[in-house]
Design a protein around this motif. Structure first.
Motif, PDB file in Angstrom:
ATOM      1  N   GLY A 164       0.793  -1.221   0.000  1.00  0.00           N
ATOM      2  CA  GLY A 164       0.000   0.000   0.000  1.00  0.00           C
ATOM      3  C   GLY A 164       0.825   1.270   0.000  1.00  0.00           C
ATOM      4  O   GLY A 164       0.309   2.355   0.296  1.00  0.00           O
ATOM      5  N   LEU A 165       2.096   1.193  -0.343  1.00  0.00           N
ATOM      6  CA  LEU A 165       2.994   2.344  -0.306  1.00  0.00           C
ATOM      7  C   LEU A 165       2.868   3.173  -1.589  1.00  0.00           C
ATOM      8  O   LEU A 165       2.998   2.644  -2.694  1.00  0.00           O
ATOM      9  N   PHE A 166       2.632   4.481  -1.424  1.00  0.00           N
ATOM     10  CA  PHE A 166       2.488   5.373  -2.586  1.00  0.00           C
ATOM     11  C   PHE A 166       3.144   6.723  -2.299  1.00  0.00           C
ATOM     12  O   PHE A 166       3.180   7.185  -1.149  1.00  0.00           O
ATOM     13  N   TRP A 167       3.649   7.331  -3.355  1.00  0.00           N
ATOM     14  CA  TRP A 167       4.187   8.690  -3.279  1.00  0.00           C
ATOM     15  C   TRP A 167       3.181   9.641  -3.936  1.00  0.00           C
ATOM     16  O   TRP A 167       2.846   9.506  -5.111  1.00  0.00           O
ATOM     17  N   LEU A 168       2.705  10.614  -3.160  1.00  0.00           N
ATOM     18  CA  LEU A 168       1.710  11.561  -3.647  1.00  0.00           C
ATOM     19  C   LEU A 168       2.264  12.971  -3.798  1.00  0.00           C
ATOM     20  O   LEU A 168       1.559  13.878  -4.260  1.00  0.00           O
ATOM     21  N   GLY A 169       3.522  13.156  -3.410  1.00  0.00           N
ATOM     22  CA  GLY A 169       4.128  14.476  -3.522  1.00  0.00           C
ATOM     23  C   GLY A 169       4.514  14.794  -4.957  1.00  0.00           C
ATOM     24  O   GLY A 169       4.459  13.942  -5.853  1.00  0.00           O
ATOM     25  N   SER A 170       4.908  16.029  -5.184  1.00  0.00           N
ATOM     26  CA  SER A 170       5.384  16.408  -6.515  1.00  0.00           C
ATOM     27  C   SER A 170       6.790  15.851  -6.730  1.00  0.00           C
ATOM     28  O   SER A 170       7.351  15.183  -5.850  1.00  0.00           O
ATOM     29  N   ASN A 171       7.369  16.111  -7.879  1.00  0.00           N
ATOM     30  CA  ASN A 171       8.702  15.591  -8.174  1.00  0.00           C
ATOM     31  C   ASN A 171       9.747  16.313  -7.316  1.00  0.00           C
ATOM     32  O   ASN A 171       9.870  17.540  -7.388  1.00  0.00           O
ATOM     33  N   PRO A 172      10.508  15.593  -6.499  1.00  0.00           N
ATOM     34  CA  PRO A 172      11.542  16.238  -5.686  1.00  0.00           C
ATOM     35  C   PRO A 172      12.612  16.897  -6.567  1.00  0.00           C
ATOM     36  O   PRO A 172      13.076  16.312  -7.557  1.00  0.00           O
ATOM     37  N   VAL A 173      12.958  18.114  -6.207  1.00  0.00           N
ATOM     38  CA  VAL A 173      13.961  18.875  -6.948  1.00  0.00           C
ATOM     39  C   VAL A 173      15.163  19.121  -6.032  1.00  0.00           C
ATOM     40  O   VAL A 173      14.997  19.578  -4.896  1.00  0.00           O
TER      41      VAL A 173
ATOM     42  N   GLY B 240      23.367  21.003  -1.295  1.00  0.00           N
ATOM     43  CA  GLY B 240      23.654  20.562   0.069  1.00  0.00           C
ATOM     44  C   GLY B 240      22.982  19.258   0.426  1.00  0.00           C
ATOM     45  O   GLY B 240      22.756  18.971   1.606  1.00  0.00           O
ATOM     46  N   GLY B 241      22.629  18.478  -0.578  1.00  0.00           N
ATOM     47  CA  GLY B 241      22.016  17.175  -0.309  1.00  0.00           C
ATOM     48  C   GLY B 241      20.547  17.240   0.044  1.00  0.00           C
ATOM     49  O   GLY B 241      19.984  16.243   0.518  1.00  0.00           O
ATOM     50  N   THR B 242      19.930  18.408  -0.124  1.00  0.00           N
ATOM     51  CA  THR B 242      18.505  18.528   0.192  1.00  0.00           C
ATOM     52  C   THR B 242      17.665  18.507  -1.081  1.00  0.00           C
ATOM     53  O   THR B 242      18.138  18.821  -2.172  1.00  0.00           O
ATOM     54  N   TYR B 243      16.411  18.160  -0.898  1.00  0.00           N
ATOM     55  CA  TYR B 243      15.436  18.124  -1.991  1.00  0.00           C
ATOM     56  C   TYR B 243      14.188  18.903  -1.576  1.00  0.00           C
ATOM     57  O   TYR B 243      13.820  18.934  -0.393  1.00  0.00           O
ATOM     58  N   SER B 244      13.549  19.495  -2.564  1.00  0.00           N
ATOM     59  CA  SER B 244      12.342  20.280  -2.315  1.00  0.00           C
ATOM     60  C   SER B 244      11.184  19.717  -3.140  1.00  0.00           C
ATOM     61  O   SER B 244      11.365  19.342  -4.295  1.00  0.00           O
ATOM     62  N   TRP B 245       9.990  19.669  -2.519  1.00  0.00           N
ATOM     63  CA  TRP B 245       8.788  19.229  -3.239  1.00  0.00           C
ATOM     64  C   TRP B 245       7.549  19.784  -2.539  1.00  0.00           C
ATOM     65  O   TRP B 245       7.625  20.338  -1.436  1.00  0.00           O
ATOM     66  N   LEU B 246       6.410  19.614  -3.182  1.00  0.00           N
ATOM     67  CA  LEU B 246       5.133  20.054  -2.617  1.00  0.00           C
ATOM     68  C   LEU B 246       4.249  18.845  -2.330  1.00  0.00           C
ATOM     69  O   LEU B 246       4.214  17.882  -3.096  1.00  0.00           O
ATOM     70  N   TYR B 247       3.522  18.932  -1.221  1.00  0.00           N
ATOM     71  CA  TYR B 247       2.538  17.905  -0.871  1.00  0.00           C
ATOM     72  C   TYR B 247       1.369  18.585  -0.179  1.00  0.00           C
ATOM     73  O   TYR B 247       1.551  19.301   0.810  1.00  0.00           O
ATOM     74  N   LEU B 248       0.179  18.406  -0.722  1.00  0.00           N
ATOM     75  CA  LEU B 248      -1.029  19.059  -0.206  1.00  0.00           C
ATOM     76  C   LEU B 248      -0.811  20.567  -0.093  1.00  0.00           C
ATOM     77  O   LEU B 248      -1.174  21.203   0.907  1.00  0.00           O
ATOM     78  N   GLN B 249      -0.182  21.136  -1.118  1.00  0.00           N
ATOM     79  CA  GLN B 249       0.078  22.578  -1.240  1.00  0.00           C
ATOM     80  C   GLN B 249       1.079  23.113  -0.211  1.00  0.00           C
ATOM     81  O   GLN B 249       1.189  24.321  -0.011  1.00  0.00           O
ATOM     82  N   GLU B 250       1.803  22.225   0.433  1.00  0.00           N
ATOM     83  CA  GLU B 250       2.822  22.635   1.408  1.00  0.00           C
ATOM     84  C   GLU B 250       4.201  22.234   0.891  1.00  0.00           C
ATOM     85  O   GLU B 250       4.376  21.129   0.365  1.00  0.00           O
ATOM     86  N   GLU B 251       5.187  23.147   1.055  1.00  0.00           N
ATOM     87  CA  GLU B 251       6.543  22.844   0.594  1.00  0.00           C
ATOM     88  C   GLU B 251       7.315  22.092   1.672  1.00  0.00           C
ATOM     89  O   GLU B 251       7.227  22.407   2.867  1.00  0.00           O
ATOM     90  N   PHE B 252       8.078  21.108   1.232  1.00  0.00           N
ATOM     91  CA  PHE B 252       8.953  20.358   2.128  1.00  0.00           C
ATOM     92  C   PHE B 252      10.372  20.410   1.567  1.00  0.00           C
ATOM     93  O   PHE B 252      10.582  20.244   0.361  1.00  0.00           O
ATOM     94  N   VAL B 253      11.324  20.667   2.436  1.00  0.00           N
ATOM     95  CA  VAL B 253      12.743  20.646   2.079  1.00  0.00           C
ATOM     96  C   VAL B 253      13.426  19.695   3.055  1.00  0.00           C
ATOM     97  O   VAL B 253      13.438  19.939   4.269  1.00  0.00           O
ATOM     98  N   GLU B 254      13.961  18.613   2.539  1.00  0.00           N
ATOM     99  CA  GLU B 254      14.503  17.570   3.398  1.00  0.00           C
ATOM    100  C   GLU B 254      15.808  17.026   2.833  1.00  0.00           C
ATOM    101  O   GLU B 254      16.001  16.976   1.614  1.00  0.00           O
ATOM    102  N   LYS B 255      16.687  16.601   3.738  1.00  0.00           N
ATOM    103  CA  LYS B 255      17.815  15.788   3.323  1.00  0.00           C
ATOM    104  C   LYS B 255      17.293  14.380   3.109  1.00  0.00           C
ATOM    105  O   LYS B 255      16.551  13.859   3.934  1.00  0.00           O
ATOM    106  N   ALA B 256      17.640  13.790   2.015  1.00  0.00           N
ATOM    107  CA  ALA B 256      17.094  12.471   1.702  1.00  0.00           C
ATOM    108  C   ALA B 256      18.108  11.653   0.927  1.00  0.00           C
ATOM    109  O   ALA B 256      18.956  12.191   0.214  1.00  0.00           O
ATOM    110  N   ASP B 257      18.011  10.347   1.096  1.00  0.00           N
ATOM    111  CA  ASP B 257      18.871   9.416   0.384  1.00  0.00           C
ATOM    112  C   ASP B 257      18.501   9.418  -1.102  1.00  0.00           C
ATOM    113  O   ASP B 257      17.334   9.290  -1.470  1.00  0.00           O
ATOM    114  N   LYS B 258      19.522   9.576  -1.980  1.00  0.00           N
ATOM    115  CA  LYS B 258      19.250   9.681  -3.417  1.00  0.00           C
ATOM    116  C   LYS B 258      18.580   8.424  -3.965  1.00  0.00           C
ATOM    117  O   LYS B 258      17.679   8.501  -4.813  1.00  0.00           O
TER     118      LYS B 258
END
Length: 736
Positions: A659-668, A672-690
């Motif tokens: 049941g695992l799904f990704w509903l966010g936009s495309n991470p950009v 500095g190893g961080t990625y930015s995306w939108l989910y439910l109209q909110e921006e998220f900036v996170e360090k994440a494993d490539k």
């Protein structure tokens, strides 16, 4: 065999009622020639057109002016003015009615300016009231509302001077709800609208038509019965006994379940009950029975869920047959409604309320279908739990239904689906949503659900991403004890959780409320009202509606009373049985809380439009009511609990990786190893494993099943990837 299916008038204007689509598909499945006619929309245009209004005013002008004179003599100047205005401006109404229809059907945009601003366009009291109450300068964006009120003004005129039984979405409803004498109902067959406007529709469609072998008249509501009877009368006079005439539909299944009046045999040959699939199979095939044989007492046989009216006898249905029931279940699974006969562009999309959720019902030409027949809970005390439309739960083949509905949407250029289920099953709904996502999310859909914890924050977000736009559900009694008393099978916390999840996901939410239960008290009503107020205050609901409780003979609570298990209920059993309304029963004390109705509705109307939400509920009443016992922060605390439970992810990931799904936009990548995306109209900036980021896009609902399976296998094989995914929950990653 040639089968004609008719939906009699009048039902909701914006979409055809689905029973004809299901019957048409069923008969075609077995090689019959099936033709479905929606005569509800035909009667509408028979009246609301240049030709129709010309005829209407010619037939009613003298009576209108006479009524105006009488009103003036009685000092009712307003009525006198309005009636004379209709007659004085009849040419304008006749000139503009086709434009009004075009606007409501999404056409004639340019004429909207003229209709709004021209001093020569027709006006009625409802139109003027609308224009006087809007809080801004009128613009063309208001014209669809104005056109809707124009229809309402014309309907008022028809009711006042031509046919008192007329209504835009029903006809002579009170006759079939209140009248216990069939002879009195028959008198309604000579009514002005039926004789002058509906009869010409029948003549135009069928005067030169070949006689069908079978005529199925589907009667969904009480307000369609008289026109159904008129339809049967026309066909009997036109074709005699060469046609087998059958009634069926929702109203029949509840209110005509025990109909045995031999007078019905003057109009029809039989009544089909419940889904109809088994009944018609039985009619066609049982012991080699022919339709002509079913019309004759000597050769007629007892049929599955089919009451027969022969020349001098009524033959009772066979209510149970294991083989036929199995067939009916198979048909329920596979039948996809057939809308090939429908021109959706003719259906007016009326707008009579600016509330976004309310507009879903009327502002759109919806293709109607169901994901499951019946209700998967079917235990609520007040529901018709003994009847098939509630207790006969059977889910459909979701993939087959989706393919059929998408094909219908593409053919008709209508991409909205209104699910008319008693309660949409969460699993089937998720499967439909996933299929929609995999096909480009081309369909937008909504329908009735149960407010329960199955609709988690993740599932609601997933469904919204896949095309779900609105839900309605029964809240009924907004108190813990009240929900328990009616055996709702859920609680306030679960209801808050579901509503919050849907609202966070941008899904519109409507609640059905009920007051006046057999065991109600002023305290329970006020507590329910206060809880509902807190729902609106917290932004959990977009709209709601108060219904007054109606006791039915097929409900669980009545069955318990019959067994002596409900001593606080006191039904009033009528001495004389009616052909109608045998399901709805009166009970002692049922009118005790009538006075609550108007204050409840007034308060709710304000709350739905964002007004007076903070006002104490007791101030809505002009009589003494108790103070609510509900804590002022009751719903707020429920929301906090929902927010806490929504963070739990690890256990669910381990149990349900599928049941695992990704509903966010495309991470950009932002540096500095961080990625930015939108989910439910909110921006998220996170360090994440490539490696994890690379997998996310392959977990979108739109990804094809084969590629998704490969991706899930990669996640399953890597504890590192699983660990990297966990922090992304509530930030675009969901598990359903």
């Amino acid at each position: 065999m040639n089968v004609t299916i008719i939906t009699p008038p009048l039902v909701q204007l914006n979409s055809p009622y689905p029973s004809g689509a299901y019957l048409s598909a069923f008969f075609k499945e077995f090689g019959h020639n099936a033709f479905w006619h929606d005569l509800s929309i035909e009667l509408y245009y028979s009246i609301f057109s240049k030709k129709g209004l010309t005829k209407l005013f010619a037939l009613s002008e003298k009576d209108a002016l006479k009524l105006a004179d009488n009103s003036e003599k009685q000092g009712d100047w307003n009525t006198a003015f309005n009636l004379r205005r209709y007659i004085s401006t009849k040419d304008a109404w006749i000139k503009w009615i086709d434009v009004i229809n075009a606007v409501l059907c999404g056409k004639a945009r340019e004429k909207e300016h003229q209709f709004l601003f021209s001093p020569y366009a027709p006006r009625g009291s409802r139109m003027e009231n609308f224009l006087s109450t809007i809080s801004h300068e009128p613009s063309v964006d208001d014209v669809r509302f104005l056109c809707t009120y124009a229809l309402a003004d014309l309907a008022d005129y028809i009711t006042a001077v031509f046919d008192s039984e007329f209504s835009l979405i029903r006809y002579a409803e009170h006759l079939t709800v209140d009248e216990r004498d069939f002879a009195a109902v028959e008198k309604g067959l000579s009514s002005p609208v039926l004789e002058n406007f509906y009869k010409p529709v029948l003549e135009e469609k069928f005067a030169d038509a070949e006689c069908p072998d079978l005529l199925c008249i589907s009667i969904p509501f009480a307000g369609t019965f008289l026109s159904a009877l008129y339809t049967a009368k026309y066909f009997r006079e036109r074709f005699g006994k060469k046609v087998f005439i059958s009634f069926g539909g929702g109203f029949v299944n509840t209110e005509l379940r025990d109909a045995k009046a031999t007078a019905l045999g003057n109009y029809i040959d039989g009544i089909s009950y419940d889904r109809g699939y088994g009944a018609y199979k039985s009619l066609f095939e049982n012991s080699g029975l022919t339709i002509q044989a079913a019309q004759t007492t000597k050769t007629a046989q007892q049929l599955y869920k089919f009451r027969l009216f022969t020349e001098n006898a009524v033959i009772e249905p066979l209510w149970h047959d294991e083989k036929t029931e199995q067939f009916e279940a198979e048909m329920t699974t596979k039948i996809v409604p057939d809308y090939s006969a429908i021109d959706f562009s003719r259906y007016p999309r009326v707008c009579d309320d600016k509330n976004n959720m309310h507009r879903l019902w009327t502002d759109g030409a919806w293709i109607k279908a169901y994901l499951a027949h019946g209700c998967y809970w079917h235990k609520c005390a007040f529901c018709d739990t003994k009847l098939d439309y509630v207790c006969g739960y059977k889910s459909v083949d979701v993939e087959r239904l989706y393919k059929g509905l998408l094909a219908a949407a593409e053919s008709k250029n209508v991409y909205g689906i209104h699910f008319v289920d008693e309660a949409l099953p969460p699993v089937s709904l998720a499967k439909f949503g996933l299929l929609n996502a995999q096909n480009g999310s081309r369909l937008y859909f909504w329908g009735n659900v149960r407010f329960e914890k199955a609709f988690t924050k993740d599932l609601a977000a997933f469904l919204s991403c896949c095309g779900l736009g609105g839900v309605s559900a029964g809240l009924e009694v907004a108190t813990g004890s009240g929900l328990k008393n009616i055996n709702k099978g859920t609680d306030i916390e679960a209801i808050v959780s579901a509503c919050a999840a849907f609202k966070e996901a941008g899904v519109l939410v409507h609640a059905y409320m009920i007051y006046g239960f057999w065991n109600d008290t002023p305290q329970t009503i006020i507590d329910s009202m206060e809880t509902l107020r807190q729902f609106f205050e917290a932004g959990l609901l977009d709209s709601a509606f108060w219904h007054k409780f109606v006791l039915t003979a097929n409900s669980t609570v009545f069955s318990k009373w019959q067994k002596g298990e409900q001593p606080d209920l006191h039904p009033i059993i009528p001495e004389k049985k009616s052909i109608f309304a045998n399901n709805n029963l009166h009970f002692k004390g049922e009118n005790k809380y009538d006075k609550f109705g108007v204050p409840l509705e007034n308060a709710l109307d304000s709350w739905m439009h964002g007004e007076k939400i903070e006002m104490k509920v007791t101030k809505w009443f002009d009589f003494d009511v108790p103070t609510p016992t509900v804590p002022k922060d009751y719903i707020e605390k429920c929301i906090k609990k929902y927010e806490h439970e929504s963070t739990v992810f690890e256990r669910r990931l381990e149990k349900n990786l599928e049941g695992l799904f990704w509903l966010g936009s495309n991470p950009v990548k932002t540096g500095g190893g961080t990625y930015s995306w939108l989910y439910l109209q909110e921006e998220f900036v996170e360090k994440a494993d490539k490696a994890a980021i690379d997998l996310l896009l392959k977990l979108k609902p739109s990804v094809a099943a084969a590629e998704r399976a490969e991706t899930l296998q990669a996640v399953r094989n890597s504890q590192k990837i699983q660990a990297a995914l966990k922090p992304l929950h509530n930030k675009g990653l969901v598990i359903i």
